[in-house]
Design a protein around this motif. Structure first.
Motif, PDB file in Angstrom:
ATOM      1  N   GLU A  52      69.166  58.443  35.297  1.00  0.00           N
ATOM      2  CA  GLU A  52      70.426  59.189  35.274  1.00  0.00           C
ATOM      3  C   GLU A  52      71.342  58.701  34.157  1.00  0.00           C
ATOM      4  N   VAL A  53      71.378  57.389  33.968  1.00  0.00           N
ATOM      5  CA  VAL A  53      72.293  56.791  32.997  1.00  0.00           C
ATOM      6  C   VAL A  53      71.811  56.998  31.560  1.00  0.00           C
ATOM      7  N   ILE A  54      70.497  56.968  31.353  1.00  0.00           N
ATOM      8  CA  ILE A  54      69.932  57.111  30.012  1.00  0.00           C
ATOM      9  C   ILE A  54      69.056  58.363  29.975  1.00  0.00           C
ATOM     10  N   PRO A  55      69.644  59.509  29.634  1.00  0.00           N
ATOM     11  CA  PRO A  55      68.843  60.729  29.583  1.00  0.00           C
ATOM     12  C   PRO A  55      67.710  60.587  28.563  1.00  0.00           C
ATOM     13  N   GLY A  56      66.526  60.985  28.958  1.00  0.00           N
ATOM     14  CA  GLY A  56      65.379  60.903  28.059  1.00  0.00           C
ATOM     15  C   GLY A  56      64.698  59.552  28.035  1.00  0.00           C
ATOM     16  N   VAL A  57      65.035  58.673  28.973  1.00  0.00           N
ATOM     17  CA  VAL A  57      64.447  57.326  28.984  1.00  0.00           C
ATOM     18  C   VAL A  57      62.934  57.426  29.190  1.00  0.00           C
ATOM     19  N   ARG A  58      62.190  56.573  28.475  1.00  0.00           N
ATOM     20  CA  ARG A  58      60.734  56.633  28.507  1.00  0.00           C
ATOM     21  C   ARG A  58      60.108  55.302  28.913  1.00  0.00           C
ATOM     22  N   LEU A  59      60.913  54.234  28.960  1.00  0.00           N
ATOM     23  CA  LEU A  59      60.386  52.904  29.248  1.00  0.00           C
ATOM     24  C   LEU A  59      61.145  52.256  30.404  1.00  0.00           C
ATOM     25  N   CYS A  60      60.442  51.384  31.141  1.00  0.00           N
ATOM     26  CA  CYS A  60      61.111  50.577  32.163  1.00  0.00           C
ATOM     27  C   CYS A  60      61.934  49.490  31.461  1.00  0.00           C
ATOM     28  N   VAL A  61      62.753  48.800  32.215  1.00  0.00           N
ATOM     29  CA  VAL A  61      63.624  47.771  31.644  1.00  0.00           C
ATOM     30  C   VAL A  61      62.801  46.670  30.968  1.00  0.00           C
ATOM     31  N   ASN A  62      61.742  46.217  31.611  1.00  0.00           N
ATOM     32  CA  ASN A  62      60.930  45.124  31.050  1.00  0.00           C
ATOM     33  C   ASN A  62      60.311  45.508  29.716  1.00  0.00           C
ATOM     34  N   CYS A  63      59.699  46.674  29.635  1.00  0.00           N
ATOM     35  CA  CYS A  63      59.080  47.107  28.379  1.00  0.00           C
ATOM     36  C   CYS A  63      60.131  47.340  27.295  1.00  0.00           C
ATOM     37  N   GLU A  65      62.973  45.746  27.006  1.00  0.00           N
ATOM     38  CA  GLU A  65      63.404  44.420  26.545  1.00  0.00           C
ATOM     39  C   GLU A  65      62.415  43.838  25.540  1.00  0.00           C
ATOM     40  N   ILE A  66      61.126  44.002  25.802  1.00  0.00           N
ATOM     41  CA  ILE A  66      60.105  43.492  24.887  1.00  0.00           C
ATOM     42  C   ILE A  66      60.241  44.155  23.519  1.00  0.00           C
ATOM     43  N   ILE A  67      60.378  45.459  23.504  1.00  0.00           N
ATOM     44  CA  ILE A  67      60.514  46.188  22.243  1.00  0.00           C
ATOM     45  C   ILE A  67      61.809  45.807  21.532  1.00  0.00           C
ATOM     46  N   ASP A  68      62.906  45.692  22.279  1.00  0.00           N
ATOM     47  CA  ASP A  68      64.180  45.298  21.670  1.00  0.00           C
ATOM     48  C   ASP A  68      64.093  43.921  21.047  1.00  0.00           C
ATOM     49  N   ASN A  69      63.431  42.980  21.730  1.00  0.00           N
ATOM     50  CA  ASN A  69      63.281  41.623  21.186  1.00  0.00           C
ATOM     51  C   ASN A  69      62.414  41.613  19.929  1.00  0.00           C
ATOM     52  N   GLU A  70      61.369  42.421  19.913  1.00  0.00           N
ATOM     53  CA  GLU A  70      60.521  42.519  18.716  1.00  0.00           C
ATOM     54  C   GLU A  70      61.310  43.091  17.542  1.00  0.00           C
ATOM     55  N   ASN A  71      62.105  44.125  17.807  1.00  0.00           N
ATOM     56  CA  ASN A  71      62.912  44.729  16.746  1.00  0.00           C
ATOM     57  C   ASN A  71      63.996  43.769  16.250  1.00  0.00           C
ATOM     58  N   LYS A  72      64.553  43.005  17.161  1.00  0.00           N
ATOM     59  CA  LYS A  72      65.581  42.032  16.794  1.00  0.00           C
ATOM     60  C   LYS A  72      64.990  40.950  15.892  1.00  0.00           C
ATOM     61  N   ALA A  73      63.819  40.450  16.255  1.00  0.00           N
ATOM     62  CA  ALA A  73      63.171  39.399  15.464  1.00  0.00           C
ATOM     63  C   ALA A  73      62.810  39.906  14.074  1.00  0.00           C
ATOM     64  N   ALA A  74      62.422  41.160  13.965  1.00  0.00           N
ATOM     65  CA  ALA A  74      62.046  41.730  12.669  1.00  0.00           C
ATOM     66  C   ALA A  74      63.252  41.890  11.753  1.00  0.00           C
ATOM     67  N   GLY A  75      64.445  41.972  12.324  1.00  0.00           N
ATOM     68  CA  GLY A  75      65.639  42.191  11.513  1.00  0.00           C
ATOM     69  C   GLY A  75      66.406  40.929  11.176  1.00  0.00           C
ATOM     70  N   LEU A  76      65.823  39.755  11.387  1.00  0.00           N
ATOM     71  CA  LEU A  76      66.560  38.515  11.184  1.00  0.00           C
ATOM     72  C   LEU A  76      66.468  37.941   9.776  1.00  0.00           C
ATOM     73  N   PHE A  77      65.738  38.563   8.869  1.00  0.00           N
ATOM     74  CA  PHE A  77      65.649  37.987   7.531  1.00  0.00           C
ATOM     75  C   PHE A  77      66.903  38.320   6.731  1.00  0.00           C
ATOM     76  N   ASN A  78      67.185  37.490   5.742  1.00  0.00           N
ATOM     77  CA  ASN A  78      68.391  37.635   4.932  1.00  0.00           C
ATOM     78  C   ASN A  78      68.152  38.686   3.853  1.00  0.00           C
ATOM     79  N   ARG A  79      68.779  39.843   4.012  1.00  0.00           N
ATOM     80  CA  ARG A  79      68.566  40.941   3.070  1.00  0.00           C
ATOM     81  C   ARG A  79      69.327  40.742   1.766  1.00  0.00           C
ATOM     82  N   ARG A  80      70.325  39.924   1.778  1.00  0.00           N
ATOM     83  CA  ARG A  80      71.157  39.764   0.595  1.00  0.00           C
ATOM     84  C   ARG A  80      70.619  38.718  -0.374  1.00  0.00           C
ATOM     85  N   GLY A  81      69.717  37.875   0.074  1.00  0.00           N
ATOM     86  CA  GLY A  81      69.155  36.865  -0.809  1.00  0.00           C
ATOM     87  C   GLY A  81      70.210  35.866  -1.268  1.00  0.00           C
TER      88      GLY A  81
END
Length: 88
Positions: A52-63, A65-81
């Motif tokens: 109800e809260v997230i229209p179109g939701v396709r994943l459970c909370v656990n899955c 969280e796993i995807i969010d953590n993977e995406n977060k880790a991928a974005g941690l490099f310094n883009r500005r050099g």
């Protein structure tokens, strides 16, 4: 205060445009359509309240969280050099 050939407010315009681009990108990743009753990754039941809260939701909370953590880790490099990252 602008410098060189730029007009007053040019820096703020660039910041505003960057923020707007980030908002549009985030909105494009939001789920759309009808929510699933079961997670498309692990097939666990998705709670009614989450659907109800997230229209179109396709994943459970656990899955999700796993995807969010993977995406977060991928974005941690310094883009500005920055110098700090180059000295390591």
């Amino acid at each position: 205060m602008a410098g060189g050939w730029s007009r007053d407010g040019a820096v703020q315009d660039q910041i505003d445009a960057s923020v707007e681009d980030a908002i549009q990108q985030a909105r494009s990743h939001l789920p759309k359509g009808e929510s699933l009753t079961h997670c498309e990754e692990c097939e666990a039941e998705i709670p009614q309240r989450r659907r109800e809260v997230i229209p179109g939701v396709r994943l459970c909370v656990n899955c999700q969280e796993i995807i969010d953590n993977e995406n977060k880790a991928a974005g941690l490099f310094n883009r500005r050099g920055s110098k700090d990252s180059q000295l390591r």
